[in-house]
Design an enzyme around this catalytic site. Structure first.
Site, short mmCIF file in Angstrom:
data_model
loop_
_atom_site.label_atom_id
_atom_site.label_comp_id
_atom_site.label_asym_id
_atom_site.label_seq_id
_atom_site.Cartn_x
_atom_site.Cartn_y
_atom_site.Cartn_z
N GLY A 144 0.73 -1.19 -0.07
CA GLY A 144 -0.08 0.00 0.20
C GLY A 144 0.68 1.14 -0.06
O GLY A 144 0.41 2.27 0.55
N ARG B 38 -5.53 -8.97 -8.52
CA ARG B 38 -6.41 -9.67 -9.10
C ARG B 38 -7.01 -9.14 -10.57
O ARG B 38 -6.73 -7.94 -10.72
CB ARG B 38 -7.94 -9.70 -8.43
CG ARG B 38 -7.82 -10.49 -7.14
CD ARG B 38 -8.98 -10.39 -6.19
NE ARG B 38 -10.17 -11.19 -6.98
CZ ARG B 38 -10.29 -12.62 -7.02
NH1 ARG B 38 -9.50 -13.20 -6.37
NH2 ARG B 38 -11.19 -12.93 -7.95
N ILE B 39 -7.22 -10.28 -11.39
CA ILE B 39 -7.58 -9.65 -12.68
C ILE B 39 -9.18 -9.25 -12.57
O ILE B 39 -10.05 -10.23 -12.24
CB ILE B 39 -7.52 -10.62 -13.98
CG1 ILE B 39 -5.86 -10.77 -14.07
CG2 ILE B 39 -8.19 -10.10 -15.23
CD1 ILE B 39 -5.53 -11.96 -14.86
N HIS C 119 1.34 0.58 -13.05
CA HIS C 119 2.12 -0.47 -13.66
C HIS C 119 3.79 -0.17 -13.46
O HIS C 119 4.16 1.00 -13.87
CB HIS C 119 1.93 -1.03 -15.00
CG HIS C 119 2.57 -2.21 -15.15
ND1 HIS C 119 2.25 -3.53 -14.64
CD2 HIS C 119 3.68 -2.43 -16.11
CE1 HIS C 119 3.19 -4.38 -14.97
NE2 HIS C 119 3.84 -3.81 -15.92
C1 GRF Z 1 3.80 -1.17 -7.27
O1 GRF Z 1 4.88 -1.43 -7.80
C2 GRF Z 1 2.49 -0.89 -8.57
O2 GRF Z 1 3.19 -0.28 -9.63
C3 GRF Z 1 2.31 -2.44 -8.87
O3 GRF Z 1 2.28 -2.92 -7.56
C4 GRF Z 1 3.00 -2.50 -6.88
C5 GRF Z 1 2.18 -2.00 -5.56
O4 GRF Z 1 3.15 -1.28 -4.63
N1 GRF Z 1 0.99 -2.43 -9.44
P1 GRF Z 1 2.47 -0.62 -3.26
O5 GRF Z 1 1.41 -1.76 -2.77
O6 GRF Z 1 1.39 0.42 -3.83
O7 GRF Z 1 3.36 -0.15 -2.39
#
Ligand code: GRF
Length: 206
Positions: free
Chosen positions: A14, A93-94, A111
């Site tokens: 998070g 999850r998708i 991402h």
């Molecule tokens: C991040 O690297 C985000 O880009 C990817 O999952 C990770 C989540 O990190 N989708 P966090 O839980 O926000 O620290």
């Protein structure tokens, strides 16, 4: 009155949720956190939400017969919280068309690569293995394909000699924490216009 109500879906640590909460608190993001939802009961993201005074909701996918039924339940929660925008932040999850259609052009994802390079899991590991010299982060609207929808903002970082998955991830994460609140703020201001795959950031949202 904040301009929009954002709900964050997160499965893990998070840190992006934290960046969004910090931006709200710091007055950089004119939004209110509607709720934080997780598919994982013990997700640190839920704890962060509670410490930040936000409502934290968990539902287990195991209690639903299929993906669609689970997403119907998520949509119900999001509606109860009068969600304007859904921000996926490490939601593992998708999601199905049930959720996507209910919040058309109102779901964002972050991402850790410069899409369309390296979609899917372990994007930083993929980037290192491929040998790219530049990687980064992408915030995009969500469509039916994984890590695919119209791109709102990207930030590039160099890949350094000797980088490991950890060091590269940390460099990218710093940018994630900057661009996600920015993308949400543009949305809140009504400045994002989607035309096919292209997203325009208009000068004036009115
Ligand atoms: C991040 O690297 C985000 O880009 C990817 O999952 C990770 C989540 O990190 N989708 P966090 O839980 O926000 O620290």
């Amino acid at each position: 009155m904040p301009r929009i109500r954002v709900s964050v879906l997160a499965s893990g640590r998070g840190s992006n949720l934290q960046a969004i909460m910090d931006a709200v608190r710091g007055g950089k993001l004119d939004a209110r956190l509607a709720c934080v939802f997780s598919d994982k009961k013990d997700a640190p993201a839920l704890e962060r939400a509670r410490s930040g005074g936000a409502d934290a909701v968990h539902l287990s996918a195991k209690d639903y017969p299929d993906r669609e039924a689970y997403d119907v339940a998520i949509v119900k929660v999001l509606r109860e919280y009068q969600t304007d925008l859904v921000a996926l932040a490490g939601f593992m999850r998708i999601i199905t068309p049930v959720l996507i259609a209910s919040f058309k052009d109102r779901i964002m994802n972050i991402h850790p690569s410069l899409l369309p390079a390296f979609p899917g899991l372990h994007a930083q590991r993929q980037a290192l293995a491929y040998g790219v010299k530049t990687s980064g982060a992408t915030v995009h609207f969500v469509d039916q394909e994984v890590d695919h929808g119209p791109i709102i903002i990207q930030a590039a970082v160099p890949v350094m000699e000797g980088d490991t998955e950890e060091t590269l991830s940390a460099r990218i994460l710093e940018q994630e924490h900057r661009i996600y609140p920015q993308a949400i703020q543009w949305f809140a201001e009504g400045r994002l216009k989607v035309e096919g795959r292209r997203v325009w950031v208009r000068e004036d949202g009115r």
